[in-house]
Design an enzyme around this catalytic site. Structure first.
Site, short mmCIF file in Angstrom:
data_model
loop_
_atom_site.label_atom_id
_atom_site.label_comp_id
_atom_site.label_asym_id
_atom_site.label_seq_id
_atom_site.Cartn_x
_atom_site.Cartn_y
_atom_site.Cartn_z
N GLN A 37 -5.04 8.58 -9.48
CA GLN A 37 -5.22 9.95 -8.98
C GLN A 37 -3.91 10.65 -8.65
O GLN A 37 -3.80 11.87 -8.79
CB GLN A 37 -6.14 9.94 -7.76
CG GLN A 37 -5.52 9.26 -6.54
CD GLN A 37 -6.47 9.15 -5.35
OE1 GLN A 37 -7.64 9.53 -5.45
NE2 GLN A 37 -5.98 8.65 -4.24
N TYR A 216 12.28 -8.61 8.88
CA TYR A 216 12.85 -9.42 7.80
C TYR A 216 13.78 -8.60 6.92
O TYR A 216 13.67 -7.38 6.87
CB TYR A 216 11.77 -10.12 6.98
CG TYR A 216 10.64 -9.30 6.41
CD1 TYR A 216 10.78 -8.60 5.22
CD2 TYR A 216 9.40 -9.27 7.04
CE1 TYR A 216 9.71 -7.89 4.68
CE2 TYR A 216 8.33 -8.57 6.51
CZ TYR A 216 8.50 -7.88 5.33
OH TYR A 216 7.44 -7.19 4.80
N ASP A 293 -7.90 -4.31 -2.84
CA ASP A 293 -8.39 -3.82 -1.55
C ASP A 293 -9.78 -3.20 -1.65
O ASP A 293 -10.51 -3.17 -0.65
CB ASP A 293 -7.41 -2.78 -0.98
CG ASP A 293 -6.37 -3.40 -0.06
OD1 ASP A 293 -6.23 -4.64 -0.05
OD2 ASP A 293 -5.68 -2.63 0.65
#
Ligand code: FAD
Length: 419
Positions: A37, A216, A293
């Protein structure tokens, strides 16, 4: 295209999951189109941790050297108490690489996404922007993704459209679950932390009452990544203006000097609400399947969201490849793939593994955020852990299961080792 049999597979969404699927299936001889999209393929956000179960797959795809050259191979993951900065436990990542055969690394999200994107371009994936898919239909011999500008047919349509997946509504009427936790992120040039007490070769996680803080290095150590996560009182109370910087500062008021020194360096103009969804046991309807997801958005505490998306892609493509691809829309012939069998094999193994990750991530987050007596108890338990005891990560970091029978047992017992 209306009956557009010019591709074999349509992938909706060009995030890490969508691109991984496109690459993996193209590698098996299929012609794949990705519909995204956004007007560009890209990733916002900062760092990602990539465990051996993912670097193993990136290696199979020939991408591990590129990913290693863009990322950082930390020496260890150190967990500390956010209140007193005491070391609670750690993972020795050199030993992790020896044990699992592949490294644990950290990488900028845009670098991992860019690596997949370049690989898709080299492989001839058809990458299409500015297309929002609004509906899905089953069709003779395949399925259709319906979008603002038309319809795209594939023998299969894979929905990699993320947390707010439209395709998921075909399988479930569930909603994202809000945890009332909010994340601030920030990736900054490493010289900005030169005067701070930070470790430039480790992933450090400070766990504290209703908050945690992660640090990190990124990009060959040129950048430094920080994530600050806390329970927003306003989110908890259902108020609209949750997560504001005053809440961030308040949440970390009682934490150690190292954490408080890092906070001013966060991006303070944007923040993210932490959502997941309840596990979903069935990801396939006809020739439409969820992936990434869209199928299994986790809370991020196990750092396995993007990793699971890449595993999904690998598993489906391996089942397709094992059958053998005998044709392609590119040459005007059907693929010969028994998609119902391939999708059933995928659906038999991935939802169960991801269910374990989702539920464990919730429990792991709860453990991180303990206060009072529970915090003291947690600290004792973690300090007692043998650094070279891999019971709690074998089921994650080991080879990705292709069948239910290959799923590693979770937390194999100490009794078994003793006996
Ligand atoms: P997304 O990245 O959401 O991509 C979906 C894509 O689909 C987007 O490009 C979107 O524009 C497009 N799209 C959506 N709807 C449509 C539509 N209708 N039509 C067309 N296109 C559409 N994971 C790890 O492995 N390690 C980590 O260390 C880690 N840390 C994290 C830290 C935080 C704070 C958070 C929030 C997450 C973290 N994750 C981590 C999880 C990881 O970011 C996600 O699981 C992963 O990015 C999911 O990828 P995806 O491609 O499935 O979905």
């Amino acid at each position: 295209s209306e009956d557009g049999n010019d591709v074999d597979v349509v992938v909706v969404g060009g995030g890490i999951g969508g691109l991984a699927n496109a690459l993996a299936l193209t590698g098996k001889g299929l012609r794949v189109r990705v519909l995204e999209q956004a007007s560009q393929f890209g990733e916002v956000g900062a760092g990602l941790q990539i465990a051996p179960n993912c670097t193993r797959i990136l290696d199979r795809w020939g991408l591990l050297d590129e990913v290693k050259s863009l990322g950082v191979l930390p020496e260890s993951i150190v967990m500390k108490d956010a209140v007193d900065a005491d070391v609670l436990t750690r993972l020795d990542l050199h030993d992790v690489e020896r044990r699992y055969g592949f490294p644990y690394l950290v990488i900028h999200r845009s670098d991992l996404h860019g690596t997949l994107l370049r690989a898709c371009q080299r492989a001839g994936v058809d990458l299409v922007n500015d297309v929002t898919v609004t509906a899905y239909e089953q069709a003779e011999g395949g399925a259709v993704a319906v979008h603002d500008g038309g319809r795209e047919f594939g023998e299969v349509v894979l929905a990699a459209d993320g947390l707010h997946s439209v395709a998921r509504r075909i399988l479930s009427d569930d909603q994202p679950v809000s945890s009332a936790y909010v994340a601030y992120r920030g990736a900054i040039p490493v010289d900005r932390v030169a005067d701070l007490d930070v470790r430039l070769k480790d992933v450090v996680v400070y766990v504290g009452p209703r908050c945690h803080f992660v640090q990190y290095p990124l990009r060959h150590g040129e950048m430094f990544n920080q994530v600050a996560v806390f329970e927003s009182p306003k989110a908890r109370a259902g108020e609209e203006d949750w997560g504001t910087p005053d809440e961030l500062d308040g949440a970390f008021e009682a934490t150690c000097a190292q954490v408080r020194a890092g906070l001013p360096l966060m991006w303070r103009d944007r923040w993210w609400r932490m959502f997941d969804r309840d596990p979903l046991a069935d990801w396939v309807r006809g020739r439409i399947a969820l992936t990434g997801d869209a199928a299994h958005p986790p809370l991020q505490y196990l750092a396995q969201g993007a990793v699971m998306a890449i595993e999904d892609a690998w598993v489906l493509a391996e089942h397709v490849g094992a059958q053998g691809v005998t044709g392609s829309a590119a040459s005007g012939t059907p693929t010969g793939v028994d998609w119902d069998a391939a999708l059933a094999a995928y659906n038999a193994v991935r939802p169960e593994h991801c269910r374990r990750v989702l539920t464990t991530a919730r429990a792991w987050g709860d453990l991180w955020h303990h206060d009072g007596d529970e915090r003291l108890w947690r600290n004792e338990v973690l300090r007692d852990r043998d650094v070279y005891d891999y019971d709690y990560v074998d089921w994650l970091f080991g080879p990705t299961a292709l069948t239910p029978g290959e799923l590693s047992p979770m937390y194999p017992s100490r009794a078994r080792r003793a006996g």
